[in-house]
Design an enzyme around this catalytic site. Sequence first.
Site, PDB file in Angstrom:
ATOM      1  N   GLY A   9      34.360   9.182  69.833  1.00 44.37           N
ATOM      2  CA  GLY A   9      33.547  10.402  69.843  1.00 44.37           C
ATOM      3  C   GLY A   9      34.176  11.446  68.945  1.00 44.37           C
ATOM      4  N   PHE A  12      32.935  17.888  69.101  1.00 42.22           N
ATOM      5  CA  PHE A  12      33.801  19.078  69.141  1.00 42.22           C
ATOM      6  C   PHE A  12      35.211  18.725  69.614  1.00 42.22           C
ATOM      7  CE2 PHE A  12      31.027  22.400  67.897  1.00 42.22           C
ATOM      8  CZ  PHE A  12      29.757  22.077  68.346  1.00 42.22           C
ATOM      9  N   GLY A  14      36.581  15.607  69.951  1.00 42.27           N
ATOM     10  CA  GLY A  14      37.168  14.564  69.123  1.00 42.27           C
ATOM     11  C   GLY A  14      37.768  15.101  67.840  1.00 42.27           C
ATOM     12  N   ASP A  34      32.488   7.084  65.849  1.00 44.38           N
ATOM     13  CA  ASP A  34      31.322   7.854  66.277  1.00 44.38           C
ATOM     14  C   ASP A  34      30.095   7.311  65.540  1.00 44.38           C
ATOM     15  OD1 ASP A  34      30.967  11.231  67.322  1.00 44.38           O
ATOM     16  OD2 ASP A  34      29.330   9.881  66.769  1.00 44.38           O
ATOM     17  N   ARG A 100      24.193  18.033  77.437  1.00 46.29           N
ATOM     18  CA  ARG A 100      22.914  18.567  77.925  1.00 46.29           C
ATOM     19  C   ARG A 100      22.288  19.393  76.795  1.00 46.29           C
ATOM     20  NH1 ARG A 100      21.774  19.287  83.310  1.00 46.29           N
ATOM     21  NH2 ARG A 100      20.994  21.372  82.989  1.00 46.29           N
ATOM     22  N   ASN A 118      24.547   8.725  79.652  1.00 42.16           N
ATOM     23  CA  ASN A 118      25.988   8.645  79.400  1.00 42.16           C
ATOM     24  C   ASN A 118      26.620   7.392  79.985  1.00 42.16           C
ATOM     25  OD1 ASN A 118      26.435  10.819  77.687  1.00 42.16           O
ATOM     26  ND2 ASN A 118      26.315  12.266  79.381  1.00 42.16           N
ATOM     27  N   ASN A 143      32.050  13.647  80.260  1.00 38.55           N
ATOM     28  CA  ASN A 143      31.411  13.979  81.538  1.00 38.55           C
ATOM     29  C   ASN A 143      30.180  13.121  81.785  1.00 38.55           C
ATOM     30  OD1 ASN A 143      32.834  15.978  82.886  1.00 38.55           O
ATOM     31  ND2 ASN A 143      32.027  17.620  81.596  1.00 38.55           N
ATOM     32  N   ARG A 174      43.221  26.482  83.658  1.00 39.26           N
ATOM     33  CA  ARG A 174      42.339  27.637  83.861  1.00 39.26           C
ATOM     34  C   ARG A 174      42.836  28.481  85.042  1.00 39.26           C
ATOM     35  NH1 ARG A 174      36.881  23.996  82.658  1.00 39.26           N
ATOM     36  NH2 ARG A 174      36.594  24.687  80.496  1.00 39.26           N
ATOM     37  N   HIS A 198      35.945  16.695  89.282  1.00 34.32           N
ATOM     38  CA  HIS A 198      35.745  17.716  88.244  1.00 34.32           C
ATOM     39  C   HIS A 198      34.357  18.319  88.436  1.00 34.32           C
ATOM     40  CE1 HIS A 198      36.257  19.895  84.591  1.00 34.32           C
ATOM     41  NE2 HIS A 198      35.316  19.234  83.925  1.00 34.32           N
TER      42      HIS A 198
HETATM   43  O1  TXD Z   1      37.446  18.604  81.494  1.00 34.84           O
HETATM   44  C1  TXD Z   1      36.636  17.771  81.064  1.00 34.84           C
HETATM   45  N1  TXD Z   1      36.815  16.464  81.251  1.00 34.84           N
HETATM   46  C2  TXD Z   1      35.390  18.268  80.307  1.00 34.84           C
HETATM   47  C3  TXD Z   1      34.757  17.136  79.538  1.00 34.84           C
HETATM   48  C4  TXD Z   1      35.671  19.463  79.489  1.00 34.84           C
HETATM   49  C5  TXD Z   1      34.817  19.764  78.455  1.00 34.84           C
HETATM   50  C6  TXD Z   1      33.867  18.784  77.858  1.00 34.84           C
HETATM   51  N2  TXD Z   1      33.620  17.642  78.724  1.00 34.84           N
HETATM   52  C7  TXD Z   1      32.852  16.519  78.164  1.00 34.84           C
HETATM   53  O2  TXD Z   1      33.537  15.882  77.090  1.00 34.84           O
HETATM   54  C8  TXD Z   1      31.521  16.889  77.559  1.00 34.84           C
HETATM   55  O3  TXD Z   1      30.571  17.201  78.572  1.00 34.84           O
HETATM   56  C9  TXD Z   1      31.193  15.621  76.807  1.00 34.84           C
HETATM   57  O4  TXD Z   1      30.714  14.640  77.703  1.00 34.84           O
HETATM   58  C10 TXD Z   1      32.571  15.176  76.293  1.00 34.84           C
HETATM   59  C11 TXD Z   1      32.816  15.489  74.856  1.00 34.84           C
HETATM   60  O5  TXD Z   1      32.581  16.862  74.643  1.00 34.84           O
HETATM   61  P1  TXD Z   1      32.227  17.353  73.144  1.00 34.84           P
HETATM   62  O6  TXD Z   1      32.060  18.838  73.180  1.00 34.84           O
HETATM   63  O7  TXD Z   1      33.174  16.734  72.179  1.00 34.84           O
HETATM   64  O8  TXD Z   1      30.793  16.700  72.960  1.00 34.84           O
HETATM   65  P2  TXD Z   1      30.060  16.373  71.551  1.00 34.84           P
HETATM   66  O9  TXD Z   1      30.451  17.389  70.534  1.00 34.84           O
HETATM   67  O10 TXD Z   1      28.628  16.143  71.894  1.00 34.84           O
HETATM   68  O11 TXD Z   1      30.743  14.996  71.113  1.00 34.84           O
HETATM   69  C12 TXD Z   1      30.424  13.793  71.741  1.00 34.84           C
HETATM   70  C13 TXD Z   1      30.388  12.765  70.632  1.00 34.84           C
HETATM   71  C14 TXD Z   1      29.224  13.001  69.655  1.00 34.84           C
HETATM   72  O12 TXD Z   1      29.718  13.238  68.355  1.00 34.84           O
HETATM   73  C15 TXD Z   1      28.409  11.716  69.754  1.00 34.84           C
HETATM   74  O13 TXD Z   1      27.853  11.316  68.524  1.00 34.84           O
HETATM   75  C16 TXD Z   1      29.466  10.745  70.233  1.00 34.84           C
HETATM   76  O14 TXD Z   1      30.188  11.471  71.201  1.00 34.84           O
HETATM   77  N3  TXD Z   1      28.903   9.541  70.802  1.00 34.84           N
HETATM   78  C17 TXD Z   1      29.536   8.363  70.773  1.00 34.84           C
HETATM   79  N4  TXD Z   1      30.744   8.042  70.289  1.00 34.84           N
HETATM   80  C18 TXD Z   1      31.091   6.731  70.424  1.00 34.84           C
HETATM   81  N5  TXD Z   1      30.305   5.784  71.001  1.00 34.84           N
HETATM   82  C19 TXD Z   1      29.083   6.114  71.477  1.00 34.84           C
HETATM   83  N6  TXD Z   1      28.282   5.171  72.036  1.00 34.84           N
HETATM   84  C20 TXD Z   1      28.646   7.454  71.368  1.00 34.84           C
HETATM   85  N7  TXD Z   1      27.508   8.112  71.746  1.00 34.84           N
HETATM   86  C21 TXD Z   1      27.688   9.393  71.388  1.00 34.84           C
END
Ligand code: TXD
Length: 336
Positions: A9, A12, A14, A34, A100, A118, A143, A174, A198
């Site tokens: 991923g 943001f 990653g 990704d 979302r 997800n 998440n 936090r 969480h």
């Molecule tokens: O404390 C915690 N654990 C939380 C987690 C804190 C903040 C964010 N939380 C979760 O982390 C958030 O709700 C997301 O589920 C993840 C990643 O957050 P991010 O802000 O990086 O989300 P993005 O920017 O949407 O990035 C997710 C990437 C995006 O570029 C997709 O194209 C990619 O995941 N993606 C994939 N990568 C690999 N393989 C597959 N199948 C895939 N599908 C989407």
Amino acid sequence: MLEKIGVIGGGFIGGVLVQEIAQRRLAREVGLVDPAPMVNPADPEERQAVVRRQSVAIGKSLDIFEGLPVVSRDVRLVGTKDYSALAGAELVINTAGVPRKARPDGTFPSREELLAINLKVTIEVARGIAQFCPEAMIISIANPLDAIVFTLDKRLAPPKNRLVGMAGVLDSARYRAFVAEAANVSVENVNAIVLGGHGDDMVPVRSSCLIAGLPVERFLDADTLLRIENRTRKAGGEVVGLLGFGSAFVSPAWSALEMAEAIIFDKRKILPVCAKLEGEYGVDGLFCGVPAILGRNGVEQVIELDLTAEEKAAFAKSVAGVAKTCEEAGAMLATL
Ligand code: TXD
């Protein structure tokens, strides 16, 4: 330093992870995976052809590669749209997910719809890990945290020490940040931990919260502490509401890297992580946020805190919430 870390991923979080791994010299090579941007079959063919030539993973890897001379770092960076960039990784950090996002008509997917989406992503992630780095240590961030870790465990069945979720380090940070701000002391003086899932019923453990080794109650009154603990539970939503796009991404990345460094440098550091419990805290067979020693083998040992009766009840409620989420995920997985 590891030979290779994989980041799944390139969104943001990653992107920050890859940048920080290079900056901190945590691995000689970083593989970023990704599939984005995804082709929209409804688009005209020429547009689809353009999107097929694009890659978030390759673009972000190239961007960071081109900056390495400025920060004097020698790191190999590999980006792919499939999972091949994970080949040989000793540690993978999973951020893959679909956030979302408002639909064209302005409505949002329901929690269940988002969970189903997800879970499908996580099944693909598990397949990629199994194919390219089946022995890797896994830190999962995506998440819904507890359900995604549960799914990775169901699909990969790794030894329990090799799969952890990152949420507790962020939630505890936090809590610590808010306590330090209210007490007007350095964040370095504040030691605190958040247990459980969480979610909104996570458990900031006031009885373990210390400022320079002293009980936090010596610095802050009960009303202030209650306000801080409630803000800690909702802190993720507070940032989401302010950003208007996505969620917190720097603090989660830093939190995952604190866990990664504890493993990479065999620090045997006690951190709150989503780990598999097998009798600890009276819980068996569930991943939940608890303090654990992290070292070269991943989760070396779960640490059981002495909780007050109120904290025990709150932890039990949070565990019940995690169990319910995982039950829902299990039922969905059976249909996927
Ligand atoms: O404390 C915690 N654990 C939380 C987690 C804190 C903040 C964010 N939380 C979760 O982390 C958030 O709700 C997301 O589920 C993840 C990643 O957050 P991010 O802000 O990086 O989300 P993005 O920017 O949407 O990035 C997710 C990437 C995006 O570029 C997709 O194209 C990619 O995941 N993606 C994939 N990568 C690999 N393989 C597959 N199948 C895939 N599908 C989407």
